[in-house]
Design a protein around this motif. Sequence first.
Motif, PDB file in Angstrom:
ATOM      1  N   THR A 152     112.519  63.754 -28.327  1.00 19.06           N
ATOM      2  CA  THR A 152     113.485  63.408 -27.272  1.00 19.06           C
ATOM      3  C   THR A 152     114.904  63.698 -27.740  1.00 19.06           C
ATOM      4  O   THR A 152     115.713  64.247 -26.997  1.00 19.06           O
ATOM      5  CB  THR A 152     113.332  61.928 -26.877  1.00 19.06           C
ATOM      6  OG1 THR A 152     112.005  61.719 -26.410  1.00 19.06           O
ATOM      7  CG2 THR A 152     114.326  61.528 -25.809  1.00 19.06           C
ATOM      8  N   ASP A 199     119.666  70.359 -24.650  1.00 20.32           N
ATOM      9  CA  ASP A 199     120.261  70.284 -23.310  1.00 20.32           C
ATOM     10  C   ASP A 199     121.742  70.627 -23.341  1.00 20.32           C
ATOM     11  O   ASP A 199     122.253  71.318 -22.468  1.00 20.32           O
ATOM     12  CB  ASP A 199     120.118  68.871 -22.726  1.00 20.32           C
ATOM     13  CG  ASP A 199     118.855  68.726 -21.904  1.00 20.32           C
ATOM     14  OD1 ASP A 199     118.313  69.755 -21.459  1.00 20.32           O
ATOM     15  OD2 ASP A 199     118.424  67.577 -21.715  1.00 20.32           O
ATOM     16  N   ALA A 200     122.428  70.108 -24.327  1.00 22.92           N
ATOM     17  CA  ALA A 200     123.883  70.265 -24.401  1.00 22.92           C
ATOM     18  C   ALA A 200     124.279  70.689 -25.809  1.00 22.92           C
ATOM     19  O   ALA A 200     124.833  69.907 -26.561  1.00 22.92           O
ATOM     20  CB  ALA A 200     124.557  68.957 -24.019  1.00 22.92           C
ATOM     21  N   ALA A 213     127.188  64.162 -24.512  1.00 21.84           N
ATOM     22  CA  ALA A 213     125.828  64.566 -24.201  1.00 21.84           C
ATOM     23  C   ALA A 213     124.973  63.442 -23.641  1.00 21.84           C
ATOM     24  O   ALA A 213     123.972  63.689 -23.017  1.00 21.84           O
ATOM     25  CB  ALA A 213     125.156  65.130 -25.453  1.00 21.84           C
ATOM     26  N   SER A 214     125.342  62.205 -23.866  1.00 20.64           N
ATOM     27  CA  SER A 214     124.503  61.102 -23.426  1.00 20.64           C
ATOM     28  C   SER A 214     125.352  59.862 -23.168  1.00 20.64           C
ATOM     29  O   SER A 214     126.389  59.662 -23.782  1.00 20.64           O
ATOM     30  CB  SER A 214     123.460  60.815 -24.499  1.00 20.64           C
ATOM     31  OG  SER A 214     122.735  59.675 -24.165  1.00 20.64           O
ATOM     32  N   ARG A 274     110.217  68.717 -23.993  1.00 19.15           N
ATOM     33  CA  ARG A 274     109.770  67.535 -23.233  1.00 19.15           C
ATOM     34  C   ARG A 274     108.328  67.687 -22.733  1.00 19.15           C
ATOM     35  O   ARG A 274     107.630  66.698 -22.569  1.00 19.15           O
ATOM     36  CB  ARG A 274     110.700  67.291 -22.053  1.00 19.15           C
ATOM     37  CG  ARG A 274     112.037  66.738 -22.455  1.00 19.15           C
ATOM     38  CD  ARG A 274     112.875  66.334 -21.245  1.00 19.15           C
ATOM     39  NE  ARG A 274     114.179  65.887 -21.687  1.00 19.15           N
ATOM     40  CZ  ARG A 274     115.256  66.666 -21.720  1.00 19.15           C
ATOM     41  NH1 ARG A 274     115.201  67.916 -21.294  1.00 19.15           N
ATOM     42  NH2 ARG A 274     116.402  66.198 -22.166  1.00 19.15           N
ATOM     43  N   THR A 325     113.225  75.583 -25.163  1.00 18.54           N
ATOM     44  CA  THR A 325     114.245  74.990 -24.296  1.00 18.54           C
ATOM     45  C   THR A 325     113.990  73.491 -24.298  1.00 18.54           C
ATOM     46  O   THR A 325     112.941  73.027 -24.766  1.00 18.54           O
ATOM     47  CB  THR A 325     114.135  75.525 -22.855  1.00 18.54           C
ATOM     48  OG1 THR A 325     112.879  75.114 -22.309  1.00 18.54           O
ATOM     49  CG2 THR A 325     114.275  77.037 -22.808  1.00 18.54           C
ATOM     50  N   ALA A 326     114.926  72.729 -23.761  1.00 14.47           N
ATOM     51  CA  ALA A 326     114.743  71.278 -23.686  1.00 14.47           C
ATOM     52  C   ALA A 326     113.505  70.943 -22.849  1.00 14.47           C
ATOM     53  O   ALA A 326     112.743  70.034 -23.188  1.00 14.47           O
ATOM     54  CB  ALA A 326     115.986  70.623 -23.091  1.00 14.47           C
ATOM     55  N   ALA A 327     113.275  71.693 -21.785  1.00 11.42           N
ATOM     56  CA  ALA A 327     112.091  71.446 -20.940  1.00 11.42           C
ATOM     57  C   ALA A 327     110.800  71.719 -21.711  1.00 11.42           C
ATOM     58  O   ALA A 327     109.818  70.986 -21.557  1.00 11.42           O
ATOM     59  CB  ALA A 327     112.155  72.320 -19.691  1.00 11.42           C
ATOM     60  N   ALA A 333     115.359  67.456 -27.735  1.00 13.78           N
ATOM     61  CA  ALA A 333     115.522  67.952 -26.362  1.00 13.78           C
ATOM     62  C   ALA A 333     116.931  67.659 -25.855  1.00 13.78           C
ATOM     63  O   ALA A 333     117.547  68.507 -25.208  1.00 13.78           O
ATOM     64  CB  ALA A 333     114.484  67.308 -25.443  1.00 13.78           C
ATOM     65  N   ARG A 334     117.461  66.476 -26.160  1.00 13.74           N
ATOM     66  CA  ARG A 334     118.823  66.131 -25.753  1.00 13.74           C
ATOM     67  C   ARG A 334     119.829  67.065 -26.417  1.00 13.74           C
ATOM     68  O   ARG A 334     120.800  67.491 -25.793  1.00 13.74           O
ATOM     69  CB  ARG A 334     119.110  64.683 -26.148  1.00 13.74           C
ATOM     70  CG  ARG A 334     119.876  63.942 -25.086  1.00 13.74           C
ATOM     71  CD  ARG A 334     120.182  62.518 -25.479  1.00 13.74           C
ATOM     72  NE  ARG A 334     118.970  61.707 -25.434  1.00 13.74           N
ATOM     73  CZ  ARG A 334     118.649  60.799 -26.349  1.00 13.74           C
ATOM     74  NH1 ARG A 334     119.429  60.599 -27.395  1.00 13.74           N
ATOM     75  NH2 ARG A 334     117.561  60.096 -26.232  1.00 13.74           N
ATOM     76  N   CYS A 335     119.574  67.419 -27.668  1.00 13.67           N
ATOM     77  CA  CYS A 335     120.448  68.336 -28.397  1.00 13.67           C
ATOM     78  C   CYS A 335     120.381  69.738 -27.776  1.00 13.67           C
ATOM     79  O   CYS A 335     121.394  70.416 -27.654  1.00 13.67           O
ATOM     80  CB  CYS A 335     120.026  68.377 -29.864  1.00 13.67           C
ATOM     81  SG  CYS A 335     121.010  69.449 -30.901  1.00 13.67           S
TER      82      CYS A 335
END
Length: 163
Positions: free
Chosen positions: A71, A78-79, A87-88, A50, A45-47, A74-76
């Motif tokens: 990073t 997340d969404a 997404a950002s 990170r 997962t993104a968490a 993780a952003r990818c």
Amino acid sequence: MAWAILGLVLLVGVISWLLGNGHFGSQPDVVDDRPVPRLPEGDFTAADVRALHFATVPRGYHPRQVRALLTRVARCLDAPDETPAQASDEPIEEAVRVTAREVAESSFSLVAFGVSTSQVDEVLARLSWQLSERPVGAEAPRYGRMGDEHLPGTSEEVHTWQQ
């Protein structure tokens, strides 16, 4: 006097030979006490991405370069269904979606006191697998010390999926 010196040299030679052949015991096996990142059983997962921390080694990957790629991954994560602009709020160049091929083929500078190359490579192999197109229910292959399967996305070779 010469005989005493010759006898001493001979004694030192015999003791050295006995030590070298292990007659007085041997050195214990090397223990790798570097911290190992905690990896999830299934997909990241993104968490999870990170929270990754790698061991610092005398010569390893540049930590900031590794962190920058993680990073973006993780952003990818997340969404996954959003476009990069949604997404950002960062500029489009920074928010470009990360592909499995990009993760698999990423390279980093080697520096003194960098992060462990074997740990980073294992995590990137799993992330590349996770981001790739794969059959539903397929299990991730093992890499590094755990197996010798082909790393997806690093050659034009056809990878056959086991079902």
